[in-house]
Motif scaffolding. Sequence first.
Motif, PDB file in Angstrom:
ATOM      1  N   VAL A   1      64.107  45.220  41.689  1.00  0.00           N
ATOM      2  CA  VAL A   1      64.360  46.651  41.475  1.00  0.00           C
ATOM      3  C   VAL A   1      65.357  47.240  42.456  1.00  0.00           C
ATOM      4  O   VAL A   1      65.722  48.409  42.350  1.00  0.00           O
ATOM      5  CB  VAL A   1      63.037  47.453  41.540  1.00  0.00           C
ATOM      6  N   GLY A   2      65.811  46.460  43.434  1.00  0.00           N
ATOM      7  CA  GLY A   2      66.780  47.000  44.379  1.00  0.00           C
ATOM      8  C   GLY A   2      67.237  45.943  45.355  1.00  0.00           C
ATOM      9  O   GLY A   2      66.604  44.895  45.509  1.00  0.00           O
ATOM     10  N   PHE A   3      68.369  46.213  46.029  1.00  0.00           N
ATOM     11  CA  PHE A   3      68.814  45.320  47.085  1.00  0.00           C
ATOM     12  C   PHE A   3      69.556  46.112  48.147  1.00  0.00           C
ATOM     13  O   PHE A   3      70.094  47.197  47.895  1.00  0.00           O
ATOM     14  CB  PHE A   3      69.680  44.180  46.544  1.00  0.00           C
TER      15      PHE A   3
ATOM     16  N   VAL B   1      69.376  50.809  43.944  1.00  0.00           N
ATOM     17  CA  VAL B   1      68.045  50.732  43.323  1.00  0.00           C
ATOM     18  C   VAL B   1      68.188  51.076  41.845  1.00  0.00           C
ATOM     19  O   VAL B   1      68.963  51.960  41.473  1.00  0.00           O
ATOM     20  CB  VAL B   1      67.063  51.719  43.995  1.00  0.00           C
ATOM     21  N   ALA B   2      67.433  50.368  41.010  1.00  0.00           N
ATOM     22  CA  ALA B   2      67.428  50.667  39.576  1.00  0.00           C
ATOM     23  C   ALA B   2      66.177  50.076  38.948  1.00  0.00           C
ATOM     24  O   ALA B   2      65.557  49.162  39.494  1.00  0.00           O
ATOM     25  CB  ALA B   2      68.672  50.097  38.897  1.00  0.00           C
ATOM     26  N   GLY B   3      65.800  50.593  37.796  1.00  0.00           N
ATOM     27  CA  GLY B   3      64.691  50.028  37.040  1.00  0.00           C
ATOM     28  C   GLY B   3      63.328  50.291  37.647  1.00  0.00           C
ATOM     29  O   GLY B   3      62.393  49.527  37.422  1.00  0.00           O
ATOM     30  N   HIS B   4      63.187  51.377  38.422  1.00  0.00           N
ATOM     31  CA  HIS B   4      61.890  51.694  39.018  1.00  0.00           C
ATOM     32  C   HIS B   4      61.646  53.192  38.932  1.00  0.00           C
ATOM     33  O   HIS B   4      62.548  54.001  39.152  1.00  0.00           O
ATOM     34  CB  HIS B   4      61.839  51.241  40.476  1.00  0.00           C
ATOM     35  N   ALA B   5      60.399  53.556  38.641  1.00  0.00           N
ATOM     36  CA  ALA B   5      60.064  54.969  38.459  1.00  0.00           C
ATOM     37  C   ALA B   5      60.178  55.757  39.759  1.00  0.00           C
ATOM     38  O   ALA B   5      60.472  56.951  39.736  1.00  0.00           O
ATOM     39  CB  ALA B   5      58.655  55.101  37.893  1.00  0.00           C
TER      40      ALA B   5
ATOM     41  N   HIS C   1      62.345  55.809  42.633  1.00  0.00           N
ATOM     42  CA  HIS C   1      63.606  55.415  43.262  1.00  0.00           C
ATOM     43  C   HIS C   1      63.545  55.611  44.770  1.00  0.00           C
ATOM     44  O   HIS C   1      63.977  54.744  45.551  1.00  0.00           O
ATOM     45  CB  HIS C   1      64.740  56.243  42.652  1.00  0.00           C
ATOM     46  N   ALA C   2      62.990  56.740  45.212  1.00  0.00           N
ATOM     47  CA  ALA C   2      62.945  57.060  46.640  1.00  0.00           C
ATOM     48  C   ALA C   2      62.074  56.074  47.408  1.00  0.00           C
ATOM     49  O   ALA C   2      62.400  55.680  48.528  1.00  0.00           O
ATOM     50  CB  ALA C   2      62.436  58.487  46.845  1.00  0.00           C
ATOM     51  N   ALA C   3      60.946  55.663  46.816  1.00  0.00           N
ATOM     52  CA  ALA C   3      60.041  54.735  47.500  1.00  0.00           C
ATOM     53  C   ALA C   3      60.700  53.376  47.711  1.00  0.00           C
ATOM     54  O   ALA C   3      60.573  52.761  48.774  1.00  0.00           O
ATOM     55  CB  ALA C   3      58.748  54.578  46.714  1.00  0.00           C
TER      56      ALA C   3
ATOM     57  N   GLN D   1      67.254  60.215  52.006  1.00  0.00           N
ATOM     58  CA  GLN D   1      66.373  59.349  52.782  1.00  0.00           C
ATOM     59  C   GLN D   1      66.904  59.152  54.201  1.00  0.00           C
ATOM     60  O   GLN D   1      66.126  59.127  55.166  1.00  0.00           O
ATOM     61  CB  GLN D   1      66.235  57.985  52.081  1.00  0.00           C
ATOM     62  N   LEU D   2      68.200  59.015  54.354  1.00  0.00           N
ATOM     63  CA  LEU D   2      68.785  58.836  55.683  1.00  0.00           C
ATOM     64  C   LEU D   2      68.570  60.087  56.538  1.00  0.00           C
ATOM     65  O   LEU D   2      68.282  59.994  57.739  1.00  0.00           O
ATOM     66  CB  LEU D   2      70.274  58.514  55.562  1.00  0.00           C
ATOM     67  N   ASP D   3      68.701  61.247  55.925  1.00  0.00           N
ATOM     68  CA  ASP D   3      68.430  62.502  56.652  1.00  0.00           C
ATOM     69  C   ASP D   3      66.980  62.542  57.116  1.00  0.00           C
ATOM     70  O   ASP D   3      66.694  62.952  58.252  1.00  0.00           O
ATOM     71  CB  ASP D   3      68.730  63.708  55.754  1.00  0.00           C
TER      72      ASP D   3
END
Length: 301
Positions: free
Chosen positions: A47-49, A75-79, A81-83, A138-140
């Motif tokens: 779902v991400g890299f 990130v893709a394919g996940h409900a 995204h932030a997590a 997220q970085l903030d």
Amino acid sequence: MEIWNSQPLGAQLAQPMTVGSMETYVFAKPYFHPETCLVAVDQGQLVGFAHVALSRDLNYQTESVSYAYLSLALVAGHADHAAVTNALLDQAETLAQEAGAAQLLIGGAPPLGPFYFGLAGGSHNVGVPSTFEVLRHQLDQRDYQVIGEYLAMRSNIHGFRPAVSREMMQIRRSFSVEANYSPPPLDWLNSCIYMHFERSQFDLIPKLNSAVAASATFIDLPHYSQLWGVHAAALVTVEALEDGDQTKSNYLLGEALRQLAETGVGRIETQIDKEDLAGYAMLRTLGFDEAYQSTRMAKTF
């Protein structure tokens, strides 16, 4: 590749991306190490890299790791995204700290990032493009500090003709512009970054001697050319070597753009520090417009 190609077309990613291109332009670099490329898996689905580059891998003359780059995180394919983004950042920071890095920087360092040049982040892959909204948030939240802001500028140069003025005519009488489509080799790291791209160098040469007064370097962007449907190139460096005269740089760039347009190049992209007001004014004079912004961020451990 599915994660990459599922991103919005406005995310400053060259699309479509293929396994062959990723292998050639990223994994085949002599400083690529698989253990620094992180993947996020949920219930058996990728779902991400996130891809980290350690400073020691970018300089074969040192063994120490003073800093690390987070070259890219998708990130893709996940409900949630932030997590997933947050989990990847956790692992990236842990990897950097365990390697001994005192700082994790997002993207590359000016003028270029060590990976994904010509594939992600437009012409330079420096910082976080403004289109990466979740990553920036997220970085903030994780106390990353802004250490630089850049403007991506683009110009469509089909039929380009530089402006004519008394000042420019004076430079034309005293200087010539020489194009070199097979310029001399660069240092090891930049040679690795550019190894699969066509590079053009334009030099401003005084007619009374051979000392270079100013120089500009362009790199073809074949993947963005495919995306945009026009032959594209990146302006990666421009430097007045003789006396720092901005006017000479302006003349050189105008002549370089004219010659590139005559060879079939239709679009030029570059990135410039928001604090460089003189450079910004020069680009605007040459017909460049703002396309998006990038923000360099860093976290000190």
